[in-house]
Design an enzyme around this catalytic site. Structure first.
Site, mmCIF file in Angstrom:
data_model
loop_
_atom_site.group_PDB
_atom_site.id
_atom_site.type_symbol
_atom_site.label_atom_id
_atom_site.label_comp_id
_atom_site.label_asym_id
_atom_site.label_seq_id
_atom_site.Cartn_x
_atom_site.Cartn_y
_atom_site.Cartn_z
ATOM 1 N N GLU A 267 0.828 -1.208 0.000
ATOM 2 C CA GLU A 267 0.000 0.000 0.000
ATOM 3 C C GLU A 267 0.862 1.258 0.000
ATOM 4 O O GLU A 267 1.850 1.352 0.729
ATOM 5 C CB GLU A 267 -0.893 -0.006 1.247
ATOM 6 C CG GLU A 267 -1.741 1.239 1.414
ATOM 7 C CD GLU A 267 -2.416 1.310 2.774
ATOM 8 O OE1 GLU A 267 -3.381 2.093 2.894
ATOM 9 O OE2 GLU A 267 -1.978 0.615 3.704
ATOM 10 N N LYS A 326 -9.553 2.061 -3.051
ATOM 11 C CA LYS A 326 -10.004 1.636 -1.737
ATOM 12 C C LYS A 326 -11.416 2.134 -1.462
ATOM 13 O O LYS A 326 -11.721 3.315 -1.644
ATOM 14 C CB LYS A 326 -9.041 2.161 -0.668
ATOM 15 C CG LYS A 326 -9.301 1.605 0.729
ATOM 16 C CD LYS A 326 -8.233 2.080 1.716
ATOM 17 C CE LYS A 326 -8.448 1.466 3.094
ATOM 18 N NZ LYS A 326 -7.452 1.952 4.068
ATOM 19 N N CYS A 376 -5.307 -2.591 3.103
ATOM 20 C CA CYS A 376 -5.120 -2.400 4.546
ATOM 21 C C CYS A 376 -6.368 -2.745 5.350
ATOM 22 O O CYS A 376 -6.789 -3.897 5.400
ATOM 23 C CB CYS A 376 -4.642 -0.977 4.824
ATOM 24 S SG CYS A 376 -3.878 -0.800 6.470
#
Length: 498
Positions: A267, A326, A376
């Protein structure tokens, strides 16, 4: 005596953290929840001698104390991000963590309050109500105010726990409900010296062990050679302009030195907007892997035509380029909730004004597999990850937990990934900045993992999987539905007694 019960609950909640990674004493969670049930039920005053209001209030206080102890013991690593990397003064960072833990602990308080109002004073039936209340309010905190399911009880039950067998069927909240049920039944058996509750506990364990023998999904396609890169970029240096070229060079060098069919960088491994990169950099990265017949996935920031910024992953190489943005952002870290813009006056967090990606994004078609990317914190939300099924054959998490230093955050996050692998029946690949970079198999076992805080590459061979687990088909509906039905029946019975 109420303060003694609340103190005992607080200590039991704090001790429950030892049931999770990295300690992993998973039986301890049964003791911790058993203590909570005892304080709320057999160890409390008979409900016949108390008003409904006093039972609900006492239940909330005891449950809240347990939840506060668990959160303070388990997620106090948030302090590292706020103070060390976010620049918050020590008192303010400590206060922020305390308030956050108190907010999350409220849901255990609600479970205690519900149980306090519905319990009958009979340990066996009360155990069922306790488990239902626990499941419903633990599930509630996974979505209300965008959700925070970290340290949900079911996460403690990764293999070798026999209850891991229930994860592909009922998901992490169903497993948590069964943990609460088994803990309460064990207390009921001890309190009443009864064999039936004890037998029920044994049946739960045997049932879970039996379910662990079932392979819900099957391999598909040829084995894939994957290089999971752990770049180990120090968080305090990551955003310094004078260090940018060093980080770009490190990414490119690690890609060059680790040939594989699929190479993965973590990430935000490129800590700036992709359109601000030096000319030709992305082309060089893509050509490096394409010349060897492979693809690369890397984490970066992208911006659309309207200027909105996304925490994203892009693929380059032999296959057509793909993009993932995301979807589930972290409050305060990646966006500001309404009325909380003032927070950023105290915490200096780069790229903190981001936009959610679309809810439904197709898996990336790479090397004959379909890779569902999550970034994440997103892999904490199991019901969101199953949206990519049955199309996805592999799950891939890109993370950067350098924000939390050398803390429990890393092993706890790996344990969460193990539950996601069990729920989906898919391998979970993890490429992280500082740890823990790993391959998790569909049975929840960690096949291989890199040591944290070391720049290295994990080379693994993995196959995609096809098929659906029961949880992938129905999500949390069965577990939550049963729990709500139990609470509704208990409420009707309580009304009749009133």
């Amino acid at each position: 005596m109420g303060w003694l019960r609340r103190t005992g609950a607080f200590l039991a909640g704090g001790a429950s953290v030892l049931a999770y990674a990295p300690i992993g004493w998973f039986p301890l969670i049964f003791v911790a929840l058993g203590v909570l049930f005892w304080l709320l039920g057999p160890g409390a005053l008979s409900p016949a001698g108390l008003t409904l209001r006093s039972r609900v209030g006492a239940g909330f206080g005891i449950g809240f104390a347990w939840g506060l102890g668990a959160m303070l013991g388990g997620v106090s690593w948030l302090y590292v991000a706020l103070h060390r990397f976010g620049g918050m003064p020590v008192p303010l960072a400590a206060l922020a963590v305390l308030l956050f833990c108190a907010l999350v602990g409220v849901f255990a308080g609600f479970a205690g309050a519900a149980f306090g109002g519905l319990r009958r004073g009979r340990a066996g039936p009360d155990a069922v109500v306790f488990a239902a209340a626990w499941l419903v309010f633990e599930w509630t905190r996974c979505w209300i105010f965008t959700g925070f399911p970290w340290l949900a009880v079911g996460y403690s039950q990764t293999p070798p726990s026999p209850l891991a067998g229930f994860a592909p069927v009922f998901g992490v909240f169903g497993v948590g409900g069964l943990v609460a049920l088994a803990a309460a039944l064990a207390v009921a058996a001890l309190a009443g010296r009864a064999w039936r509750p004890a037998l029920a506990v044994v049946l739960v364990a045997v049932g879970g062990a039996g379910l662990r023998q079932i392979e819900w999904t099957a391999p598909v396609g040829a084995p894939l050679q994957v290089a999971l890169l752990q770049t180990n970029i120090e968080q305090s240096l990551k955003w310094r302009p004078e260090m940018l070229q060093a980080w770009l060079d490190r990414n490119l060098t690690m890609v060059r030195d680790n040939p594989a069919t699929l190479v993965v960088l973590p990430e935000t491994t490129i800590p700036l907007l992709i359109d601000h990169l030096p000319p030709g950099y992305l082309e060089t990265v893509g050509r490096t892997v394409a010349d060897r017949g492979g693809d690369v996935i890397l984490g970066t920031f992208t911006r659309d035509a309207d200027g909105r910024i996304y925490n994203a992953a892009i693929s380059l190489g032999r296959s057509p380029s793909a993009h993932y943005a995301k979807q589930h952002l972290v409050p305060f870290g990646e966006y500001s909730p309404p009325l909380f813009r003032w927070f950023y006056d105290f915490a200096h967090i780069p790229m903190a004004d981001q936009t959610r990606g679309p809810e439904h994004q197709p898996p990336m078609a790479l090397a004959g597999q379909r890779v569902a990317v999550n970034i994440c914190y997103e892999d904490v939300f199991g019901e969101e990850l199953i949206r990519s099924l049955p199309e996805a054959t592999l799950m891939l998490n890109l993370s950067n937990l350098a924000w939390y230093g050398d803390s429990f955050a890393q092993p706890q996050h790996l344990q969460i990934a193990r539950l996601r692998a069990l729920e989906t029946g898919r391998p979970m690949l993890r490429s992280t900045n500082t740890g823990m970079t790993a391959l998790v198999m569909p049975d929840g076992q960690v096949a291989d993992v890199l040591p944290p805080f070391k720049a290295d590459a994990l080379h693994v061979e993995v196959r995609g999987y096809q098929g659906l687990t029961p949880y992938a088909r129905w999500g949390n509906v069965p577990a939550v539905g049963v729990a709500l039905a139990v609470l509704a029946a208990a409420a009707v019975a309580a009304r009749r007694r009133a």
